[in-house]
Design a protein around this motif. Structure first.
Motif, PDB file in Angstrom:
ATOM      1  N   HIS A  55       0.839  -1.204   0.000  1.00 38.88           N
ATOM      2  CA  HIS A  55       0.000   0.000   0.000  1.00 38.88           C
ATOM      3  C   HIS A  55       0.879   1.261   0.000  1.00 38.88           C
ATOM      4  CE1 HIS A  55      -3.406   2.597   0.741  1.00 38.88           C
ATOM      5  NE2 HIS A  55      -2.759   3.114   1.774  1.00 38.88           N
ATOM      6  N   LEU A  56       1.938   1.250   0.780  1.00 40.56           N
ATOM      7  CA  LEU A  56       2.856   2.393   0.799  1.00 40.56           C
ATOM      8  C   LEU A  56       3.473   2.628  -0.582  1.00 40.56           C
ATOM      9  CD1 LEU A  56       4.766   1.845   4.158  1.00 40.56           C
ATOM     10  CD2 LEU A  56       3.180   3.708   3.620  1.00 40.56           C
ATOM     11  N   LEU A  57       3.880   1.549  -1.237  1.00 41.83           N
ATOM     12  CA  LEU A  57       4.469   1.691  -2.569  1.00 41.83           C
ATOM     13  C   LEU A  57       3.447   2.202  -3.577  1.00 41.83           C
ATOM     14  CD1 LEU A  57       6.709  -1.499  -2.781  1.00 41.83           C
ATOM     15  CD2 LEU A  57       7.450   0.882  -2.522  1.00 41.83           C
ATOM     16  N   THR A  59       0.803   4.012  -2.967  1.00 43.85           N
ATOM     17  CA  THR A  59       0.538   5.415  -2.649  1.00 43.85           C
ATOM     18  C   THR A  59       1.665   6.301  -3.167  1.00 43.85           C
ATOM     19  OG1 THR A  59      -0.745   4.805  -0.691  1.00 43.85           O
ATOM     20  CG2 THR A  59       0.108   7.057  -0.771  1.00 43.85           C
ATOM     21  N   ALA A  60       2.904   5.878  -2.944  1.00 37.96           N
ATOM     22  CA  ALA A  60       4.052   6.663  -3.414  1.00 37.96           C
ATOM     23  C   ALA A  60       4.047   6.776  -4.936  1.00 37.96           C
ATOM     24  CB  ALA A  60       5.351   6.032  -2.928  1.00 37.96           C
ATOM     25  N   GLU A  61       3.709   5.703  -5.631  1.00 36.98           N
ATOM     26  CA  GLU A  61       3.662   5.752  -7.098  1.00 36.98           C
ATOM     27  C   GLU A  61       2.566   6.696  -7.591  1.00 36.98           C
ATOM     28  OE1 GLU A  61       3.317   1.581  -7.872  1.00 36.98           O
ATOM     29  OE2 GLU A  61       5.471   1.411  -8.259  1.00 36.98           O
ATOM     30  N   THR A  62       1.416   6.660  -6.930  1.00 36.74           N
ATOM     31  CA  THR A  62       0.321   7.561  -7.297  1.00 36.74           C
ATOM     32  C   THR A  62       0.731   9.007  -7.066  1.00 36.74           C
ATOM     33  OG1 THR A  62      -1.328   5.877  -6.798  1.00 36.74           O
ATOM     34  CG2 THR A  62      -2.092   8.162  -6.829  1.00 36.74           C
ATOM     35  N   GLN A  63       1.329   9.274  -5.918  1.00 35.65           N
ATOM     36  CA  GLN A  63       1.777  10.630  -5.616  1.00 35.65           C
ATOM     37  C   GLN A  63       2.836  11.087  -6.615  1.00 35.65           C
ATOM     38  OE1 GLN A  63       2.969   9.824  -1.540  1.00 35.65           O
ATOM     39  NE2 GLN A  63       1.298  11.116  -0.771  1.00 35.65           N
ATOM     40  N   LEU A  64       3.776  10.201  -6.917  1.00 34.59           N
ATOM     41  CA  LEU A  64       4.855  10.544  -7.842  1.00 34.59           C
ATOM     42  C   LEU A  64       4.304  10.913  -9.217  1.00 34.59           C
ATOM     43  CD1 LEU A  64       7.909  10.723  -8.286  1.00 34.59           C
ATOM     44  CD2 LEU A  64       7.899   8.273  -8.792  1.00 34.59           C
ATOM     45  N   ALA A  65       3.311  10.190  -9.673  1.00 32.78           N
ATOM     46  CA  ALA A  65       2.723  10.454 -10.991  1.00 32.78           C
ATOM     47  C   ALA A  65       2.033  11.818 -11.040  1.00 32.78           C
ATOM     48  CB  ALA A  65       1.727   9.358 -11.345  1.00 32.78           C
ATOM     49  N   GLN A  66       1.621  12.334  -9.901  1.00 33.92           N
ATOM     50  CA  GLN A  66       0.888  13.606  -9.865  1.00 33.92           C
ATOM     51  C   GLN A  66       1.772  14.796  -9.526  1.00 33.92           C
ATOM     52  OE1 GLN A  66      -2.347  12.838  -7.160  1.00 33.92           O
ATOM     53  NE2 GLN A  66      -3.333  11.426  -8.567  1.00 33.92           N
ATOM     54  N   ASN A 138      13.350   5.183   2.597  1.00 37.03           N
ATOM     55  CA  ASN A 138      13.045   6.579   2.904  1.00 37.03           C
ATOM     56  C   ASN A 138      12.437   7.319   1.711  1.00 37.03           C
ATOM     57  OD1 ASN A 138      13.085   8.496   5.034  1.00 37.03           O
ATOM     58  ND2 ASN A 138      14.662   9.609   3.907  1.00 37.03           N
ATOM     59  N   VAL A 139      12.563   6.742   0.508  1.00 39.91           N
ATOM     60  CA  VAL A 139      11.999   7.383  -0.681  1.00 39.91           C
ATOM     61  C   VAL A 139      10.482   7.554  -0.543  1.00 39.91           C
ATOM     62  CG1 VAL A 139      11.631   5.273  -2.047  1.00 39.91           C
ATOM     63  CG2 VAL A 139      12.025   7.437  -3.199  1.00 39.91           C
ATOM     64  N   VAL A 140       9.826   6.641   0.169  1.00 37.07           N
ATOM     65  CA  VAL A 140       8.379   6.743   0.369  1.00 37.07           C
ATOM     66  C   VAL A 140       8.058   8.035   1.116  1.00 37.07           C
ATOM     67  CG1 VAL A 140       6.398   5.654   1.510  1.00 37.07           C
ATOM     68  CG2 VAL A 140       8.058   4.250   0.285  1.00 37.07           C
ATOM     69  N   ARG A 141       8.852   8.331   2.141  1.00 34.59           N
ATOM     70  CA  ARG A 141       8.655   9.582   2.901  1.00 34.59           C
ATOM     71  C   ARG A 141       8.989  10.805   2.054  1.00 34.59           C
ATOM     72  NH1 ARG A 141      11.688   7.591   7.557  1.00 34.59           N
ATOM     73  NH2 ARG A 141      10.193   6.379   8.712  1.00 34.59           N
TER      74      ARG A 141
END
Length: 170
Positions: A55-57, A59-66, A138-141
């Motif tokens: 789920h963290l990954l 979420t991070a991918e979705t955020q990164l795309a935006q 830490n990339v997720v943060r």
């Protein structure tokens, strides 16, 4: 992830102190025991994160795309890929451990050589992937922090006020 980083830092300090200049341990047995403890401690630290890691990954991918392009670090995509690969391997190794554990003799319980040796082998096989999480997790943060600071694509852009020219200038 912080606990894993502390474990890795402690291991690096131990390793530096207990090996020669070529990296060979002064005492193979003591070094092996300490490596086994490192592996077990790292696995235990990751267990808190294991079930939410996908789920963290995501979420991070979705955020990164935006995120606006100018706020994205080029290493983030690579690091997320490393974390995905590591998590896939950890999941496969966990399934393998469950199969191994279930195949152990009935008398093999925690604290017995059969159980503890099999678990230590599992931890040793998992360690490099756990280390990937300690190193790159830490990339997720970082992505989440960038996403929180980025302007929302849903927020209206403030209207520009026309520049008025003074009446004195004609």
């Amino acid at each position: 992830m912080r606990d894993s980083k502390k474990i890795l830092d402690a291991w690096d300090a131990y390793s530096d102190e207990h090996t020669d200049l070529d990296g060979w341990p002064h005492d193979d047995h003591a070094y092996g025991l300490r490596a086994g403890q490192r592996d077990a401690d790292t696995a235990e630290a990751f267990e808190l994160l294991r079930y939410g890691a996908r789920h963290l990954l995501a979420t991070a991918e979705t955020q990164l795309a935006q995120l606006p392009e100018n706020t994205v670090q080029s290493r983030w995509v690579y690091q997320l890929g490393v974390l995905h690969t590591a998590l896939d391997r950890l999941d496969a190794l966990h399934e393998q451990w469950l199969t191994t554990r279930d195949a152990l003799p009935f008398t093999a319980k925690p604290g017995t050589a059969d159980f503890d040796d099999a678990l230590a082998e599992h931890h040793a096989e998992s360690w490099s992937y756990l280390d990937d999480w300690a190193t790159h997790g830490n990339v997720v943060r970082e992505i989440n922090s960038a996403a929180r600071k980025a302007p929302s694509p849903l927020a209206p852009t403030p209207a520009r006020t026309p520049v008025r020219r003074s009446a004195a200038r004609k």
